[in-house]
Write an enzyme that holds these catalytic residues in place. Structure first.
Site, mmCIF file in Angstrom:
data_model
loop_
_atom_site.group_PDB
_atom_site.id
_atom_site.type_symbol
_atom_site.label_atom_id
_atom_site.label_comp_id
_atom_site.label_asym_id
_atom_site.label_seq_id
_atom_site.Cartn_x
_atom_site.Cartn_y
_atom_site.Cartn_z
ATOM 1 N N SER A 65 -1.129 -4.518 3.426
ATOM 2 C CA SER A 65 -2.161 -4.272 4.436
ATOM 3 C C SER A 65 -1.717 -4.720 5.827
ATOM 4 C CB SER A 65 -3.442 -5.014 4.069
ATOM 5 O OG SER A 65 -3.784 -4.784 2.733
HETATM 6 N N1 SAH Z 1 -3.235 -7.112 -1.162
HETATM 7 C C1 SAH Z 1 -1.999 -6.364 -1.138
HETATM 8 C C2 SAH Z 1 -2.137 -4.922 -0.722
HETATM 9 C C3 SAH Z 1 -2.924 -4.141 -1.690
HETATM 10 S S1 SAH Z 1 -2.554 -2.436 -1.826
HETATM 11 C C4 SAH Z 1 -0.941 -7.064 -0.283
HETATM 12 O O1 SAH Z 1 -1.232 -8.123 0.282
HETATM 13 O O2 SAH Z 1 0.173 -6.567 -0.231
HETATM 14 C C5 SAH Z 1 -3.693 -2.121 -3.130
HETATM 15 C C6 SAH Z 1 -3.226 -2.564 -4.481
HETATM 16 O O3 SAH Z 1 -4.297 -2.390 -5.373
HETATM 17 C C7 SAH Z 1 -2.073 -1.727 -5.027
HETATM 18 O O4 SAH Z 1 -0.981 -2.534 -5.327
HETATM 19 C C8 SAH Z 1 -2.659 -1.082 -6.283
HETATM 20 O O5 SAH Z 1 -1.728 -0.967 -7.344
HETATM 21 C C9 SAH Z 1 -3.764 -2.040 -6.627
HETATM 22 N N2 SAH Z 1 -4.843 -1.483 -7.464
HETATM 23 C C10 SAH Z 1 -5.462 -0.292 -7.354
HETATM 24 N N3 SAH Z 1 -6.399 -0.165 -8.327
HETATM 25 C C11 SAH Z 1 -6.361 -1.305 -9.051
HETATM 26 C C12 SAH Z 1 -7.059 -1.785 -10.190
HETATM 27 N N4 SAH Z 1 -8.021 -1.068 -10.789
HETATM 28 N N5 SAH Z 1 -6.744 -2.999 -10.683
HETATM 29 C C13 SAH Z 1 -5.775 -3.758 -10.096
HETATM 30 N N6 SAH Z 1 -5.081 -3.353 -9.027
HETATM 31 C C14 SAH Z 1 -5.358 -2.149 -8.505
#
Ligand code: SAH
Length: 217
Positions: A65
């Protein structure tokens, strides 16, 4: 000193300046963002843009992000050093690392094993002993470790997931981007009070979607 003549110290000052100018004023949050090196969480091609206030691609087609959004979401959780925090969407592990500076305990979940493995290795390397990483569909939360003082969802849901709301302690706060995955979403803050749930809208954001089940990688 990097190729373009900008020193690491200057880069760090610019990084923090951008975050502050987007409304992150909480000293503890700014301190945490000063201590955690985002460069460690962005690998390969995009590493030289690690200190720009921009989201960047990571593996598995996901994104780390935008730093100012990380700051605003962290600030919105009003974390205290006694808090037990759940994060859905480990991604690179950067947000979890910030949370780990501020909270007593952090649990973070991603649906891609490849991402959780990389993040786990980084946390070990950095000697973070208060973060636990899980590979699972995070929309179910972690019933075995509930309730949580704070919950942060870093992927966009169509609605705040019911199991997560149920795992929020009274007095607790959850932030979650809500909306269709290919449109602008709204960052929602939910507070659980004795009387029920209170919602407020913080700002527009854009996140990858919260998907069901485990990822293939
Ligand atoms: N917080 C992260 C960025 C998140 S990007 C950072 O600091 O880098 C969003 C993430 O959510 C992705 O890695 C994706 O794989 C995950 N995601 C999406 N749906 C999800 C779910 N149902 N359970 C767990 N993770 C999920």
């Amino acid at each position: 000193m990097s190729d373009d003549g900008v020193s690491d110290a200057e880069r760090k000052m610019q990084f923090l300046y951008q975050i502050r100018s987007h409304g992150v004023t909480d000293k503890a949050v700014l301190g945490a963002m000063e201590r955690v090196d985002r460069g460690l969480f962005v690998q390969g091609l995009f590493s030289e843009r690690a200190y720009d206030d921009t989201p960047l691609p990571i593996s598995c087609g996901q994104t780390i992000s935008q730093p100012s959004v990380v700051g605003l979401m962290t600030q919105a959780l009003e974390i205290t050093p006694r808090d037990k925090v759940l994060e859905i969407g480990t991604g690179s592990g950067y947000q979890a690392a910030i949370l780990a500076q501020l909270a007593r305990r952090v649990y973070t979940i991603d649906r891609f094993r490849r991402l959780t493995r990389t993040a786990e290795a980084l946390f070990a390397q950095l000697d973070y002993t208060n973060v636990t990483v899980f590979t699972a569909d995070g929309s179910h939360g972690l019933p075995d470790h509930a309730p949580f003082d704070k919950i942060m969802v870093t992927a966009a849901a169509e609605d705040p997931p019911g199991p997560l709301l149920a795992q929020l302690r009274i007095g607790g706060i959850m932030v979650v981007p809500v909306g269709q995955s290919d449109a602008v979403q709204s960052l929602i803050r939910v507070r659980r009070t004795e009387e029920g749930l209170r919602y407020d809208e913080l700002r527009d954001v854009r996140f990858v979607p919260l998907l069901e089940g485990l990822g293939k990688e």
